[in-house]
Scaffold this motif. Structure first.
Motif, PDB file in Angstrom:
ATOM      1  N   ILE A   1      34.215 -49.058 -38.280  1.00 59.43           N
ATOM      2  CA  ILE A   1      33.628 -48.753 -39.564  1.00 59.43           C
ATOM      3  C   ILE A   1      32.384 -47.867 -39.408  1.00 59.43           C
ATOM      4  O   ILE A   1      32.199 -46.965 -40.216  1.00 59.43           O
ATOM      5  CB  ILE A   1      33.335 -50.052 -40.343  1.00 59.43           C
ATOM      6  N   PRO A   2      31.533 -48.076 -38.403  1.00 60.91           N
ATOM      7  CA  PRO A   2      30.389 -47.171 -38.251  1.00 60.91           C
ATOM      8  C   PRO A   2      30.804 -45.713 -38.029  1.00 60.91           C
ATOM      9  O   PRO A   2      30.141 -44.806 -38.523  1.00 60.91           O
ATOM     10  CB  PRO A   2      29.653 -47.712 -37.037  1.00 60.91           C
ATOM     11  N   VAL A   3      31.898 -45.515 -37.321  1.00 55.20           N
ATOM     12  CA  VAL A   3      32.371 -44.144 -37.091  1.00 55.20           C
ATOM     13  C   VAL A   3      32.795 -43.502 -38.411  1.00 55.20           C
ATOM     14  O   VAL A   3      32.480 -42.338 -38.679  1.00 55.20           O
ATOM     15  CB  VAL A   3      33.538 -44.139 -36.081  1.00 55.20           C
ATOM     16  N   ILE A   4      33.496 -44.257 -39.256  1.00 55.72           N
ATOM     17  CA  ILE A   4      33.943 -43.724 -40.542  1.00 55.72           C
ATOM     18  C   ILE A   4      32.745 -43.377 -41.419  1.00 55.72           C
ATOM     19  O   ILE A   4      32.715 -42.319 -42.055  1.00 55.72           O
ATOM     20  CB  ILE A   4      34.872 -44.725 -41.248  1.00 55.72           C
ATOM     21  N   LEU A   5      31.754 -44.255 -41.464  1.00 51.11           N
ATOM     22  CA  LEU A   5      30.562 -43.976 -42.261  1.00 51.11           C
ATOM     23  C   LEU A   5      29.815 -42.752 -41.740  1.00 51.11           C
ATOM     24  O   LEU A   5      29.323 -41.932 -42.519  1.00 51.11           O
ATOM     25  CB  LEU A   5      29.646 -45.197 -42.282  1.00 51.11           C
ATOM     26  N   THR A   6      29.726 -42.616 -40.436  1.00 49.86           N
ATOM     27  CA  THR A   6      29.059 -41.460 -39.850  1.00 49.86           C
ATOM     28  C   THR A   6      29.794 -40.179 -40.192  1.00 49.86           C
ATOM     29  O   THR A   6      29.175 -39.179 -40.578  1.00 49.86           O
ATOM     30  CB  THR A   6      28.952 -41.611 -38.324  1.00 49.86           C
ATOM     31  N   VAL A   7      31.113 -40.204 -40.081  1.00 51.37           N
ATOM     32  CA  VAL A   7      31.903 -39.010 -40.380  1.00 51.37           C
ATOM     33  C   VAL A   7      31.813 -38.655 -41.856  1.00 51.37           C
ATOM     34  O   VAL A   7      31.670 -37.489 -42.217  1.00 51.37           O
ATOM     35  CB  VAL A   7      33.366 -39.213 -39.938  1.00 51.37           C
ATOM     36  N   CYS A   8      31.886 -39.660 -42.723  1.00 52.84           N
ATOM     37  CA  CYS A   8      31.808 -39.385 -44.163  1.00 52.84           C
ATOM     38  C   CYS A   8      30.427 -38.877 -44.572  1.00 52.84           C
ATOM     39  O   CYS A   8      30.320 -37.994 -45.429  1.00 52.84           O
ATOM     40  CB  CYS A   8      32.166 -40.633 -44.949  1.00 52.84           C
ATOM     41  N   CYS A   9      29.380 -39.398 -43.980  1.00 53.89           N
ATOM     42  CA  CYS A   9      28.020 -38.999 -44.362  1.00 53.89           C
ATOM     43  C   CYS A   9      27.564 -37.713 -43.679  1.00 53.89           C
ATOM     44  O   CYS A   9      26.882 -36.883 -44.295  1.00 53.89           O
ATOM     45  CB  CYS A   9      27.041 -40.114 -44.045  1.00 53.89           C
ATOM     46  N   PHE A  10      27.910 -37.548 -42.415  1.00 52.26           N
ATOM     47  CA  PHE A  10      27.386 -36.421 -41.645  1.00 52.26           C
ATOM     48  C   PHE A  10      28.462 -35.505 -41.085  1.00 52.26           C
ATOM     49  O   PHE A  10      28.180 -34.681 -40.215  1.00 52.26           O
ATOM     50  CB  PHE A  10      26.527 -36.941 -40.484  1.00 52.26           C
ATOM     51  N   GLY A  11      29.688 -35.629 -41.563  1.00 51.37           N
ATOM     52  CA  GLY A  11      30.790 -34.812 -41.040  1.00 51.37           C
ATOM     53  C   GLY A  11      30.554 -33.329 -41.208  1.00 51.37           C
ATOM     54  O   GLY A  11      30.797 -32.532 -40.301  1.00 51.37           O
ATOM     55  N   ARG A  12      30.053 -32.947 -42.368  1.00 52.77           N
ATOM     56  CA  ARG A  12      29.800 -31.520 -42.621  1.00 52.77           C
ATOM     57  C   ARG A  12      28.748 -30.976 -41.654  1.00 52.77           C
ATOM     58  O   ARG A  12      28.902 -29.873 -41.111  1.00 52.77           O
ATOM     59  CB  ARG A  12      29.365 -31.322 -44.062  1.00 52.77           C
ATOM     60  N   GLU A  13      27.694 -31.723 -41.427  1.00 50.34           N
ATOM     61  CA  GLU A  13      26.641 -31.268 -40.518  1.00 50.34           C
ATOM     62  C   GLU A  13      27.140 -31.188 -39.080  1.00 50.34           C
ATOM     63  O   GLU A  13      26.783 -30.277 -38.335  1.00 50.34           O
ATOM     64  CB  GLU A  13      25.418 -32.190 -40.605  1.00 50.34           C
ATOM     65  N   ILE A  14      27.967 -32.159 -38.692  1.00 52.22           N
ATOM     66  CA  ILE A  14      28.517 -32.153 -37.332  1.00 52.22           C
ATOM     67  C   ILE A  14      29.403 -30.931 -37.123  1.00 52.22           C
ATOM     68  O   ILE A  14      29.287 -30.230 -36.117  1.00 52.22           O
ATOM     69  CB  ILE A  14      29.300 -33.455 -37.059  1.00 52.22           C
ATOM     70  N   ILE A  15      30.281 -30.659 -38.093  1.00 51.03           N
ATOM     71  CA  ILE A  15      31.174 -29.505 -37.997  1.00 51.03           C
ATOM     72  C   ILE A  15      30.363 -28.212 -38.005  1.00 51.03           C
ATOM     73  O   ILE A  15      30.643 -27.288 -37.235  1.00 51.03           O
ATOM     74  CB  ILE A  15      32.204 -29.517 -39.147  1.00 51.03           C
ATOM     75  N   ALA A  16      29.356 -28.127 -38.870  1.00 53.03           N
ATOM     76  CA  ALA A  16      28.524 -26.919 -38.926  1.00 53.03           C
ATOM     77  C   ALA A  16      27.804 -26.687 -37.607  1.00 53.03           C
ATOM     78  O   ALA A  16      27.711 -25.551 -37.129  1.00 53.03           O
ATOM     79  CB  ALA A  16      27.518 -27.032 -40.067  1.00 53.03           C
ATOM     80  N   LEU A  17      27.299 -27.749 -37.024  1.00 62.51           N
ATOM     81  CA  LEU A  17      26.579 -27.624 -35.755  1.00 62.51           C
ATOM     82  C   LEU A  17      27.498 -27.147 -34.634  1.00 62.51           C
ATOM     83  O   LEU A  17      27.125 -26.306 -33.820  1.00 62.51           O
ATOM     84  CB  LEU A  17      25.952 -28.971 -35.382  1.00 62.51           C
ATOM     85  N   ALA A  37      37.252 -36.311 -42.189  1.00 60.62           N
ATOM     86  CA  ALA A  37      37.063 -37.629 -42.794  1.00 60.62           C
ATOM     87  C   ALA A  37      38.410 -38.295 -43.074  1.00 60.62           C
ATOM     88  O   ALA A  37      38.587 -39.491 -42.818  1.00 60.62           O
ATOM     89  CB  ALA A  37      36.248 -37.508 -44.073  1.00 60.62           C
ATOM     90  N   ILE A  38      39.377 -37.540 -43.582  1.00 55.30           N
ATOM     91  CA  ILE A  38      40.713 -38.089 -43.845  1.00 55.30           C
ATOM     92  C   ILE A  38      41.362 -38.537 -42.544  1.00 55.30           C
ATOM     93  O   ILE A  38      41.980 -39.606 -42.477  1.00 55.30           O
ATOM     94  CB  ILE A  38      41.581 -37.057 -44.578  1.00 55.30           C
ATOM     95  N   TYR A  39      41.238 -37.736 -41.499  1.00 60.55           N
ATOM     96  CA  TYR A  39      41.798 -38.089 -40.192  1.00 60.55           C
ATOM     97  C   TYR A  39      41.170 -39.378 -39.657  1.00 60.55           C
ATOM     98  O   TYR A  39      41.857 -40.242 -39.111  1.00 60.55           O
ATOM     99  CB  TYR A  39      41.561 -36.934 -39.207  1.00 60.55           C
ATOM    100  N   THR A  40      39.866 -39.531 -39.826  1.00 61.83           N
ATOM    101  CA  THR A  40      39.172 -40.720 -39.339  1.00 61.83           C
ATOM    102  C   THR A  40      39.633 -41.972 -40.068  1.00 61.83           C
ATOM    103  O   THR A  40      39.855 -43.019 -39.452  1.00 61.83           O
ATOM    104  CB  THR A  40      37.659 -40.541 -39.494  1.00 61.83           C
ATOM    105  N   GLY A  45      43.419 -46.844 -40.212  1.00 62.31           N
ATOM    106  CA  GLY A  45      44.657 -47.438 -40.711  1.00 62.31           C
ATOM    107  C   GLY A  45      45.646 -47.712 -39.590  1.00 62.31           C
ATOM    108  O   GLY A  45      46.318 -48.745 -39.581  1.00 62.31           O
ATOM    109  N   TYR A  46      45.740 -46.798 -38.647  1.00 64.98           N
ATOM    110  CA  TYR A  46      46.632 -46.986 -37.503  1.00 64.98           C
ATOM    111  C   TYR A  46      46.200 -48.184 -36.658  1.00 64.98           C
ATOM    112  O   TYR A  46      47.035 -48.997 -36.239  1.00 64.98           O
ATOM    113  CB  TYR A  46      46.668 -45.720 -36.650  1.00 64.98           C
ATOM    114  N   VAL A  47      44.912 -48.314 -36.410  1.00 61.07           N
ATOM    115  CA  VAL A  47      44.406 -49.443 -35.631  1.00 61.07           C
ATOM    116  C   VAL A  47      44.694 -50.758 -36.351  1.00 61.07           C
ATOM    117  O   VAL A  47      45.135 -51.737 -35.735  1.00 61.07           O
ATOM    118  CB  VAL A  47      42.896 -49.277 -35.355  1.00 61.07           C
ATOM    119  N   CYS A  48      44.480 -50.790 -37.661  1.00 65.39           N
ATOM    120  CA  CYS A  48      44.776 -51.999 -38.444  1.00 65.39           C
ATOM    121  C   CYS A  48      46.256 -52.345 -38.386  1.00 65.39           C
ATOM    122  O   CYS A  48      46.629 -53.514 -38.279  1.00 65.39           O
ATOM    123  CB  CYS A  48      44.333 -51.818 -39.886  1.00 65.39           C
ATOM    124  N   GLN A  49      47.113 -51.332 -38.459  1.00 61.94           N
ATOM    125  CA  GLN A  49      48.555 -51.558 -38.373  1.00 61.94           C
ATOM    126  C   GLN A  49      48.933 -52.172 -37.034  1.00 61.94           C
ATOM    127  O   GLN A  49      49.716 -53.127 -36.977  1.00 61.94           O
ATOM    128  CB  GLN A  49      49.299 -50.243 -38.556  1.00 61.94           C
TER     129      GLN A  49
END
Length: 67
Positions: A1-17, A37-40, A45-49
């Protein structure tokens, strides 16, 4: 869950950097951040499955039918 939150909040900045140089514009950065974000979320979902499959198999509620 921390990875998903990080990607959703800072994904644009990470990609830009990492990628916003030359021909990689801010529009492409925004599109890539959304897809990242969709991939993350899909990876979660895959891990939960996989965990659910193992739990159901151990509880003997996961049946494989022969055709």
């Amino acid at each position: 869950i921390p990875v998903i939150l990080t990607v959703c909040c800072f994904g644009r900045e990470i990609i830009a950097l990492l990628y916003e140089h030359g021909e990689f514009t801010s529009e492409l950065t925004a599109m890539t951040a959304v897809l990242f974000a969709i991939y993350t979320v899909g990876a979660l979902g895959y891990v939960c499955q996989e965990l659910l499959n193992k739990i159901l198999y151990l509880k003997k509620q996961y049946l494989i039918k022969n055709l």
